[in-house]
Write an enzyme that holds these catalytic residues in place. Structure first.
Site, PDB file in Angstrom:
ATOM      1  N   GLU A  30       0.882  -1.173   0.000  1.00  0.00           N
ATOM      2  CA  GLU A  30       0.000   0.000   0.000  1.00  0.00           C
ATOM      3  C   GLU A  30       0.914   1.215   0.000  1.00  0.00           C
ATOM      4  OE1 GLU A  30      -3.273   0.113  -0.098  1.00  0.00           O
ATOM      5  OE2 GLU A  30      -3.761  -1.991   0.232  1.00  0.00           O
TER       6      GLU A  30
ATOM      7  N   CYS B 104      -2.380   9.080   3.049  1.00  0.00           N
ATOM      8  CA  CYS B 104      -2.051   8.573   1.706  1.00  0.00           C
ATOM      9  C   CYS B 104      -3.170   8.863   0.724  1.00  0.00           C
ATOM     10  CB  CYS B 104      -1.745   7.083   1.754  1.00  0.00           C
ATOM     11  SG  CYS B 104      -3.088   6.133   2.468  1.00  0.00           S
TER      12      CYS B 104
HETATM   13  P1  NDP Z   1       8.593   4.830   4.352  1.00  0.00           P
HETATM   14  O1  NDP Z   1       8.494   4.098   3.068  1.00  0.00           O
HETATM   15  O2  NDP Z   1       9.726   5.731   4.570  1.00  0.00           O
HETATM   16  O3  NDP Z   1       8.616   3.801   5.591  1.00  0.00           O
HETATM   17  C1  NDP Z   1       7.582   2.853   5.791  1.00  0.00           C
HETATM   18  C2  NDP Z   1       8.100   1.775   6.737  1.00  0.00           C
HETATM   19  O4  NDP Z   1       9.127   1.022   6.088  1.00  0.00           O
HETATM   20  C3  NDP Z   1       8.728   2.306   8.011  1.00  0.00           C
HETATM   21  O5  NDP Z   1       8.420   1.439   9.077  1.00  0.00           O
HETATM   22  C4  NDP Z   1      10.207   2.269   7.680  1.00  0.00           C
HETATM   23  O6  NDP Z   1      11.020   2.210   8.826  1.00  0.00           O
HETATM   24  C5  NDP Z   1      10.290   0.972   6.903  1.00  0.00           C
HETATM   25  N1  NDP Z   1      11.455   0.841   6.024  1.00  0.00           N
HETATM   26  C6  NDP Z   1      12.268   1.822   5.555  1.00  0.00           C
HETATM   27  N2  NDP Z   1      13.214   1.277   4.725  1.00  0.00           N
HETATM   28  C7  NDP Z   1      12.978  -0.065   4.701  1.00  0.00           C
HETATM   29  C8  NDP Z   1      13.593  -1.164   4.026  1.00  0.00           C
HETATM   30  N3  NDP Z   1      14.634  -0.998   3.220  1.00  0.00           N
HETATM   31  N4  NDP Z   1      13.087  -2.399   4.222  1.00  0.00           N
HETATM   32  C9  NDP Z   1      11.999  -2.581   5.014  1.00  0.00           C
HETATM   33  N5  NDP Z   1      11.382  -1.584   5.681  1.00  0.00           N
HETATM   34  C10 NDP Z   1      11.851  -0.335   5.523  1.00  0.00           C
HETATM   35  O7  NDP Z   1       7.186   5.570   4.508  1.00  0.00           O
HETATM   36  P2  NDP Z   1       6.770   6.627   5.606  1.00  0.00           P
HETATM   37  O8  NDP Z   1       6.865   6.013   6.963  1.00  0.00           O
HETATM   38  O9  NDP Z   1       7.498   7.885   5.302  1.00  0.00           O
HETATM   39  O10 NDP Z   1       5.207   6.822   5.307  1.00  0.00           O
HETATM   40  C11 NDP Z   1       4.719   7.738   4.403  1.00  0.00           C
HETATM   41  C12 NDP Z   1       4.373   7.071   3.089  1.00  0.00           C
HETATM   42  O11 NDP Z   1       3.444   6.018   3.312  1.00  0.00           O
HETATM   43  C13 NDP Z   1       3.705   8.001   2.101  1.00  0.00           C
HETATM   44  O12 NDP Z   1       4.255   7.810   0.832  1.00  0.00           O
HETATM   45  C14 NDP Z   1       2.254   7.534   2.108  1.00  0.00           C
HETATM   46  O13 NDP Z   1       1.560   7.821   0.934  1.00  0.00           O
HETATM   47  C15 NDP Z   1       2.410   6.074   2.350  1.00  0.00           C
HETATM   48  N6  NDP Z   1       1.181   5.517   2.890  1.00  0.00           N
HETATM   49  C16 NDP Z   1       0.390   4.721   2.088  1.00  0.00           C
HETATM   50  C17 NDP Z   1      -0.814   4.247   2.556  1.00  0.00           C
HETATM   51  C18 NDP Z   1      -1.702   3.373   1.709  1.00  0.00           C
HETATM   52  O14 NDP Z   1      -2.634   2.766   2.241  1.00  0.00           O
HETATM   53  N7  NDP Z   1      -1.505   3.290   0.398  1.00  0.00           N
HETATM   54  C19 NDP Z   1      -1.274   4.561   3.907  1.00  0.00           C
HETATM   55  C20 NDP Z   1      -0.362   5.388   4.648  1.00  0.00           C
HETATM   56  C21 NDP Z   1       0.820   5.846   4.141  1.00  0.00           C
HETATM   57  P3  NDP Z   1      11.526   3.572   9.510  1.00  0.00           P
HETATM   58  O15 NDP Z   1      10.370   4.517   9.592  1.00  0.00           O
HETATM   59  O16 NDP Z   1      11.916   3.105  10.848  1.00  0.00           O
HETATM   60  O17 NDP Z   1      12.609   4.081   8.644  1.00  0.00           O
END
Ligand code: NDP
Length: 519
Positions: free
Chosen positions: A253, A287
């Site tokens: 997502e 999102c």
């Molecule tokens: P990120 O992609 O930066 O991070 C999401 C999660 O992935 C965090 O827990 C992060 O850890 C973790 N992560 C980061 N790098 C890796 C990796 N290489 N391997 C595995 N896990 C990893 O997103 P954000 O937290 O910044 O969230 C915002 C984004 O989420 C926006 O783009 C938004 O549109 C999207 N979103 C989509 C939704 C949907 O339903 N389509 C709903 C809500 C948000 P850490 O934070 O600890 O770095």
């Protein structure tokens, strides 16, 4: 000491991390204060956690739907009883308003707990398949859904409950153990839930929370049997590559750049209210927020005027008691830079800022509710996910131009069309290349838990909600059962010219006629 108490105890000792392992500080984005520390778990810890989850899973699956539903309903009761604690923690680690925490997180989760507890047995019931093949006459074919085993869920920081724990509920109801890795920015509420799940009767290790940063998420993918990821498109792509390397299923997502179209026959008041509400809610860190608006020329001025008036009325500040502010903080400090960059880029290319346009006053992280006009698709604010309290509005000649511009994107998450001519609104909505579309509404489709919600293009793979939202956590097994079996069937050895000819004749009889052209 519970998982959450451990994280809080560091806050009580002036935020200093204990000597030894790596710790991550968690800040209240509305005040800048450190409110806790959590472990930055490495691959060994994650491996051990997943091993424990794997050992706990058969017992959890054996509880059956009814046993698991009891735990979900107990959790729902726990949420209601502990609502103030949960809301306090959500507000302090995320910076959102109490109203958003209550409605978009707590209410959603309580609803989802009851929904999946009730619907899981229906969605995952054995399905009898009627087959057309005459060679299978008298045989029974059944499709079964079986839990994968250990599911990993990785979540973002904007909705620590809805977009993290929310995805664990169907995975658990399907009979999987779950290891959740929340964002390092907002891990505390989910840690509280690890304790709550135990209190509500979940067997130990069936639901665990892995705290840490990107490396923790990567280690989780290395160990689990299926991964659900919510986050940015950039990270989602990495997750998909890792999952592909291990040949485990993943659902994603991801981000969005959701368009709103206001047609000339729209109820402009409603459209303006919706645009302001759903672009500014949770500081635009949603999102499925309205990220850009296209308005037909005849109602453009009226729409802009109404949006500007309503945006000026919004109250922004650190969330306190209910009803005090409309918009809270920006949760993730680097996000403020992205929003500022998109606004600056638009202004440099000729856009006008009608309201806001700059970061708000500290000490926390804020960005003023911002309305822009004079925008076009050369600007980041119209093409890249901004994820902030911004509303860029573009004038269009007609519905065709609006549809063309709305579809000029690499994303395809949500979308909306406003028209008092509902049939016309629906016609236009059907032309949008997005996984979801609303007519005379926005975002509310997310609450239809019976309907799949998923993004197209770079907004994701798979869906949450509906049948698809729980079946994705299961492997399928197709059973063929022959009850009244002959000792020897016609197709069995030995091969003979007679049998081969008979089948050939049958084939020619059934499919040998030239297809007739349809008139
Ligand atoms: P990120 O992609 O930066 O991070 C999401 C999660 O992935 C965090 O827990 C992060 O850890 C973790 N992560 C980061 N790098 C890796 C990796 N290489 N391997 C595995 N896990 C990893 O997103 P954000 O937290 O910044 O969230 C915002 C984004 O989420 C926006 O783009 C938004 O549109 C999207 N979103 C989509 C939704 C949907 O339903 N389509 C709903 C809500 C948000 P850490 O934070 O600890 O770095």
């Amino acid at each position: 000491m519970s998982a959450l108490e451990q994280s809080e105890s560091t806050a009580a000792s002036n935020g200093a991390p204990p000597a030894g392992g790596e710790r991550i500080a968690v800040e209240n984005p509305a005040t800048g204060q450190v409110i806790g520390h959590v472990d930055d778990m490495g691959p060994d810890q994650i491996g051990a956690m997943v091993d424990r989850a794997r050992r706990a899973q058969p017992g959890w699956e054996a509880l059956g739907f009814d046993g698991r539903a009891q735990v979900m309903l107990a959790l729902r009761h726990w949420f209601v009883q502990n609502r103030d604690r949960v809301v306090d923690l959500l507000v302090s680690e995320n910076g959102k308003t109490r109203e958003d925490a209550l409605l978009a997180e707590l209410f959603y989760i309580c609803d989802a707990l009851g929904f999946w507890a009730k619907q899981a047995p229906k969605y995952l019931a054995d399905q009898r398949i009627k087959t057309h093949s005459m060679l299978l006459l008298g045989k029974k074919v059944v499709l079964r859904y079986r839990p994968y085993g250990v599911v990993g869920v990785i979540g973002p920081w904007n909705y620590p409950l809805t977009n993290s724990f929310g995805d664990c509920i169907p995975a658990l109801m399907a009979g999987n153990s779950v290891v959740l890795k929340p964002s390092e920015v907002t891990p505390l509420t989910n840690l509280m839930l690890a304790d709550a799940a135990l209190e509500c009767g979940a067997p130990r290790d069936v639901f665990q929370v892995a705290t840490g940063a990107a490396g923790t998420g990567a280690a989780l993918i290395d160990n689990v049997d299926m991964i659900h990821f919510t986050g940015s498109t950039k990270t989602g792509r990495k997750v998909a590559v890792e999952a592909a390397q291990r040949l485990i299923p993943c659902s994603l997502e991801l981000g969005g750049k959701d368009p709103m179209i206001v047609l000339r026959e729209a109820d402009v008041d409603r459209a303006a209210n919706m645009a302001v509400q759903w672009s500014m809610s949770n500081s635009g860190q949603v999102c499925i927020a309205v990220e850009r608006v296209y308005v037909e020329e005849p109602v453009y001025d009226e729409f802009v005027e109404k949006v500007v008036a309503r945006t000026r009325e919004l109250r922004q500040g650190p969330p306190g008691e209910v009803g005090k502010v409309d918009i809270g903080a920006m949760t993730f400090p680097p996000q403020v830079d992205i929003v500022r960059d998109h606004v600056q880029d638009a202004v440099d290319k000729g856009a006008q800022v009608l309201v806001g346009g700059k970061p708000g006053a500290g000490p926390g992280q804020f960005f003023e509710p911002t309305v822009l006009t004079g925008v076009d698709h050369t600007m980041k604010i119209m093409t890249e996910e901004t994820f902030g309290p911004t509303l860029p509005i573009m004038k269009v000649r007609d519905a065709d131009e609006a549809v063309r511009l709305a579809n000029d994107t690499r994303y395809g998450l949500n979308s909306s069309v406003f028209s008092k001519d509902v049939a016309h609104g629906e016609q236009v909505a059907r032309r949008l290349h997005a996984g979801n579309a609303c007519v005379n509404d926005a975002l509310m489709n997310y609450l239809a838990l019976e309907a799949p919600f998923g993004g197209s293009h770079e907004s994701g793979l798979g869906a949450r909600h509906g049948e698809a939202g729980i079946r994705k956590y299961c492997a399928t097994q197709t059973l063929l059962v022959t009850r009244f079996a002959m000792k020897r069937e016609p197709l069995m050895y030995p091969n003979s010219a007679f049998k081969a000819k008979a089948f050939e004749k049958l084939m020619v009889l059934m499919w040998g006629r030239k297809p007739r052209k349809k008139r």
